[in-house]
Design a protein around this motif. Structure first.
Motif, PDB file in Angstrom:
ATOM      1  N   ASN A 161      36.856  12.442 -22.261  1.00 42.56           N
ATOM      2  CA  ASN A 161      36.257  11.208 -22.777  1.00 42.56           C
ATOM      3  C   ASN A 161      36.469  10.047 -21.813  1.00 42.56           C
ATOM      4  OD1 ASN A 161      35.144  12.180 -25.077  1.00 42.56           O
ATOM      5  ND2 ASN A 161      36.711  11.404 -26.467  1.00 42.56           N
ATOM      6  N   LYS A 164      34.099  10.421 -19.075  1.00 38.40           N
ATOM      7  CA  LYS A 164      32.706  10.208 -19.503  1.00 38.40           C
ATOM      8  C   LYS A 164      32.388   8.742 -19.760  1.00 38.40           C
ATOM      9  CE  LYS A 164      32.293  12.848 -23.136  1.00 38.40           C
ATOM     10  NZ  LYS A 164      31.961  13.787 -24.218  1.00 38.40           N
ATOM     11  N   TYR A 165      33.329   8.027 -20.391  1.00 37.21           N
ATOM     12  CA  TYR A 165      33.017   6.677 -20.840  1.00 37.21           C
ATOM     13  C   TYR A 165      33.557   5.568 -19.935  1.00 37.21           C
ATOM     14  CZ  TYR A 165      31.525   9.332 -24.829  1.00 37.21           C
ATOM     15  OH  TYR A 165      30.889  10.245 -25.612  1.00 37.21           O
ATOM     16  N   ASP A 189      42.156   4.122 -19.606  1.00 33.03           N
ATOM     17  CA  ASP A 189      41.062   3.903 -18.644  1.00 33.03           C
ATOM     18  C   ASP A 189      40.692   2.435 -18.605  1.00 33.03           C
ATOM     19  OD1 ASP A 189      38.789   3.203 -20.478  1.00 33.03           O
ATOM     20  OD2 ASP A 189      39.131   5.232 -21.259  1.00 33.03           O
ATOM     21  N   ILE A 194      35.930  -0.259 -26.551  1.00 32.39           N
ATOM     22  CA  ILE A 194      35.299  -0.041 -27.850  1.00 32.39           C
ATOM     23  C   ILE A 194      35.610  -1.235 -28.755  1.00 32.39           C
ATOM     24  CG2 ILE A 194      35.157   1.559 -29.814  1.00 32.39           C
ATOM     25  CD1 ILE A 194      36.908   3.421 -27.778  1.00 32.39           C
ATOM     26  N   LEU A 202      36.281   6.085 -35.219  1.00 38.20           N
ATOM     27  CA  LEU A 202      36.023   7.020 -34.118  1.00 38.20           C
ATOM     28  C   LEU A 202      36.346   8.482 -34.418  1.00 38.20           C
ATOM     29  CD1 LEU A 202      37.092   5.391 -30.753  1.00 38.20           C
ATOM     30  CD2 LEU A 202      34.835   5.648 -31.758  1.00 38.20           C
ATOM     31  N   TYR A 207      30.731  10.598 -35.410  1.00 37.39           N
ATOM     32  CA  TYR A 207      30.666   9.140 -35.237  1.00 37.39           C
ATOM     33  C   TYR A 207      30.607   8.823 -33.748  1.00 37.39           C
ATOM     34  CZ  TYR A 207      31.206   4.200 -35.949  1.00 37.39           C
ATOM     35  OH  TYR A 207      30.980   2.852 -35.971  1.00 37.39           O
ATOM     36  N   ARG A 208      29.586   8.071 -33.360  1.00 42.27           N
ATOM     37  CA  ARG A 208      29.460   7.703 -31.964  1.00 42.27           C
ATOM     38  C   ARG A 208      29.103   6.242 -31.854  1.00 42.27           C
ATOM     39  NH1 ARG A 208      26.408  13.085 -30.173  1.00 42.27           N
ATOM     40  NH2 ARG A 208      25.049  12.402 -31.815  1.00 42.27           N
ATOM     41  N   VAL A 209      29.676   5.596 -30.844  1.00 45.08           N
ATOM     42  CA  VAL A 209      29.470   4.163 -30.716  1.00 45.08           C
ATOM     43  C   VAL A 209      28.040   3.879 -30.282  1.00 45.08           C
ATOM     44  CG1 VAL A 209      30.163   2.121 -29.434  1.00 45.08           C
ATOM     45  CG2 VAL A 209      31.889   3.755 -30.222  1.00 45.08           C
ATOM     46  N   THR A 214      25.838   8.340 -25.535  1.00 45.90           N
ATOM     47  CA  THR A 214      26.642   9.529 -25.749  1.00 45.90           C
ATOM     48  C   THR A 214      25.796  10.762 -25.578  1.00 45.90           C
ATOM     49  OG1 THR A 214      27.189   8.287 -27.713  1.00 45.90           O
ATOM     50  CG2 THR A 214      28.597  10.094 -27.153  1.00 45.90           C
ATOM     51  N   GLY A 219      27.869  14.388 -25.128  1.00 44.03           N
ATOM     52  CA  GLY A 219      28.884  14.419 -26.184  1.00 44.03           C
ATOM     53  C   GLY A 219      28.350  15.014 -27.478  1.00 44.03           C
ATOM     54  N   THR A 220      29.254  15.521 -28.305  1.00 45.83           N
ATOM     55  CA  THR A 220      28.840  16.098 -29.581  1.00 45.83           C
ATOM     56  C   THR A 220      29.261  15.220 -30.751  1.00 45.83           C
ATOM     57  OG1 THR A 220      30.913  17.280 -29.785  1.00 45.83           O
ATOM     58  CG2 THR A 220      29.102  18.452 -28.724  1.00 45.83           C
ATOM     59  N   GLY A 221      30.172  14.290 -30.511  1.00 44.37           N
ATOM     60  CA  GLY A 221      30.659  13.443 -31.595  1.00 44.37           C
ATOM     61  C   GLY A 221      31.726  14.132 -32.439  1.00 44.37           C
ATOM     62  N   GLY A 223      34.622  15.604 -30.810  1.00 44.30           N
ATOM     63  CA  GLY A 223      35.869  15.682 -30.039  1.00 44.30           C
ATOM     64  C   GLY A 223      37.059  15.014 -30.701  1.00 44.30           C
ATOM     65  N   LEU A 224      36.897  13.767 -31.088  1.00 45.58           N
ATOM     66  CA  LEU A 224      38.045  13.047 -31.639  1.00 45.58           C
ATOM     67  C   LEU A 224      38.406  13.523 -33.050  1.00 45.58           C
ATOM     68  CD1 LEU A 224      37.448   9.430 -30.285  1.00 45.58           C
ATOM     69  CD2 LEU A 224      39.057  11.149 -29.472  1.00 45.58           C
ATOM     70  N   PHE A 250      44.214   5.938 -25.319  1.00 49.02           N
ATOM     71  CA  PHE A 250      44.362   6.898 -26.417  1.00 49.02           C
ATOM     72  C   PHE A 250      45.711   7.577 -26.227  1.00 49.02           C
ATOM     73  CE2 PHE A 250      40.070   7.231 -28.316  1.00 49.02           C
ATOM     74  CZ  PHE A 250      39.366   6.434 -27.419  1.00 49.02           C
TER      75      PHE A 250
HETATM   76  P1  ADP Z   1      31.706  12.612 -28.051  1.00 45.13           P
HETATM   77  O1  ADP Z   1      31.516  14.083 -28.001  1.00 45.13           O
HETATM   78  O2  ADP Z   1      30.477  11.859 -28.441  1.00 45.13           O
HETATM   79  O3  ADP Z   1      32.382  12.105 -26.826  1.00 45.13           O
HETATM   80  P2  ADP Z   1      34.148  12.017 -29.472  1.00 45.13           P
HETATM   81  O4  ADP Z   1      34.510  12.302 -30.876  1.00 45.13           O
HETATM   82  O5  ADP Z   1      34.984  12.638 -28.397  1.00 45.13           O
HETATM   83  O6  ADP Z   1      32.638  12.416 -29.315  1.00 45.13           O
HETATM   84  O7  ADP Z   1      34.143  10.458 -29.264  1.00 45.13           O
HETATM   85  C1  ADP Z   1      33.501   9.619 -30.222  1.00 45.13           C
HETATM   86  C2  ADP Z   1      32.983   8.347 -29.599  1.00 45.13           C
HETATM   87  O8  ADP Z   1      34.079   7.532 -29.189  1.00 45.13           O
HETATM   88  C3  ADP Z   1      32.180   8.566 -28.321  1.00 45.13           C
HETATM   89  O9  ADP Z   1      30.842   8.826 -28.612  1.00 45.13           O
HETATM   90  C4  ADP Z   1      32.363   7.250 -27.595  1.00 45.13           C
HETATM   91  O10 ADP Z   1      31.416   6.309 -28.061  1.00 45.13           O
HETATM   92  C5  ADP Z   1      33.748   6.772 -28.043  1.00 45.13           C
HETATM   93  N1  ADP Z   1      34.791   7.003 -27.017  1.00 45.13           N
HETATM   94  C6  ADP Z   1      35.651   8.040 -26.945  1.00 45.13           C
HETATM   95  N2  ADP Z   1      36.499   7.925 -25.911  1.00 45.13           N
HETATM   96  C7  ADP Z   1      36.186   6.765 -25.295  1.00 45.13           C
HETATM   97  C8  ADP Z   1      36.712   6.048 -24.146  1.00 45.13           C
HETATM   98  N3  ADP Z   1      37.723   6.542 -23.427  1.00 45.13           N
HETATM   99  N4  ADP Z   1      36.130   4.869 -23.828  1.00 45.13           N
HETATM  100  C9  ADP Z   1      35.104   4.369 -24.570  1.00 45.13           C
HETATM  101  N5  ADP Z   1      34.571   4.983 -25.649  1.00 45.13           N
HETATM  102  C10 ADP Z   1      35.103   6.170 -26.019  1.00 45.13           C
END
Ligand code: ADP
Length: 271
Positions: A161, A164-165, A189, A194, A202, A207-209, A214, A219-221, A223-224, A250
């Motif tokens: 993550n 990616k972000y 990072d 966010i 999250l 749930y995705r921002v 994403t 992303g699949t939404g 992960g977290l 995190f």
């Molecule tokens: P995804 O597969 O979409 O990455 P996650 O459940 O891992 O799904 O994350 C959910 C959302 O949290 C992401 O879509 C992203 O918007 C936000 N996010 C996660 N990690 C970060 C990060 N390190 N910086 C900014 N946004 C993040």
């Protein structure tokens, strides 16, 4: 099947007055189980047709076919989308597996430093395009008792993550260190960050921002949501600190009873 699940709460009001609330949540539990089974079955059933589709798409050599140019584009998109769906189904299965395993089965000792070393190699290759500065600070002697695959997926999700972000050229720090008697893992990072009202939600599934961004990042939404479950099974919680445009952190800490070499009263028994 005749089991009844009760939930109780004790509320204190006044100095010596208590209120005991007992609620029958049998039906809620049953419905939840039906939902979990349904998700598990659907993801399992989707795997076979997906594998077949992906297999055929991969062997189709569209470049050397007497076909209109649109076919090439169509082929690329279909391949991309089946890969996305495959990732989604895999993560749904992981989530279902973790939820279904009611009993926590700790493996023997998890060699976290070795695991993080491998994840660092993976991160380096994932990071090629983004050119972030990746920094891993790992205590080489810090090992824990836990579930190997689950912990790997928690570490891996948080690291990927961050990559990616964070916009290209960012800085990412991964730490694994002892803090008092606990083991602390953190990924920091200096990426997009966010907003507070998103942070709270999250770890919800899907749930995705930013839906569009994403999606493009693959992303699949889920992960977290997986990380949250894994951590609760390891007596821990995910902590998120984030500020828009400045970055995110995190982290989680595993309690002393899981840290190898720390003596506590409640050391879990190894198999
Ligand atoms: P995804 O597969 O979409 O990455 P996650 O459940 O891992 O799904 O994350 C959910 C959302 O949290 C992401 O879509 C992203 O918007 C936000 N996010 C996660 N990690 C970060 C990060 N390190 N910086 C900014 N946004 C993040």
């Amino acid at each position: 099947s005749d089991e009844v699940t009760l939930e109780y709460r004790v509320l204190q009001y006044g100095e010596k007055q208590y209120l005991l609330i007992i609620r029958d949540i049998t039906q809620i539990k049953q419905l939840e189980q039906i939902r979990k089974d349904f998700v598990a079955n659907v993801s399992h059933e989707l795997r076979t047709p997906l594998t077949v589709l992906q297999g055929y798409l991969e062997v189709m050599d569209v470049d050397n076919m007497p076909a209109p140019p649109i076919w090439q584009k169509a082929h690329t998109v279909m391949l991309e989308q089946t890969k996305r769906m495959d990732a989604l189904v895999q993560q749904l299965l992981t989530l279902s597996r973790i939820e279904a395993a009611a009993k926590v089965q700790f493996d023997a000792v998890v060699d976290v430093p070795a695991m993080l070393h491998l994840l660092e190699q993976e991160a380096i290759s994932l990071n090629r395009e983004k050119q972030h500065q990746l920094q891993f600070q790992v205590d080489p002697n810090l090992r824990v008792t836990g579930m190997t695959e689950e912990l790997r997926s928690a570490f891996s999700n948080l690291i990927t993550n961050a990559i990616k972000y964070t916009p290209p050229g960012g800085e990412i720090q991964v730490c694994w260190q002892r803090q008092h008697q606990k083991a602390l893992f953190s990924v920091t990072d200096n990426g997009e960050g966010i907003a507070p009202h998103h942070v709270k939600r999250l770890t919800e599934r899907f749930y995705r921002v930013d839906e569009a961004r994403t999606r493009s990042s693959g992303g699949t939404g889920l992960g977290l949501a997986i990380v949250k479950h894994v951590l609760s099974r390891h007596h821990s919680k995910l902590m998120i600190f984030s500020e828009p445009k400045r970055g995110s952190s995190f982290s989680f800490s595993l309690p002393p009873e899981l840290v190898v070499g720390v003596q506590t009263l409640h050391q879990p028994k190894l198999p």
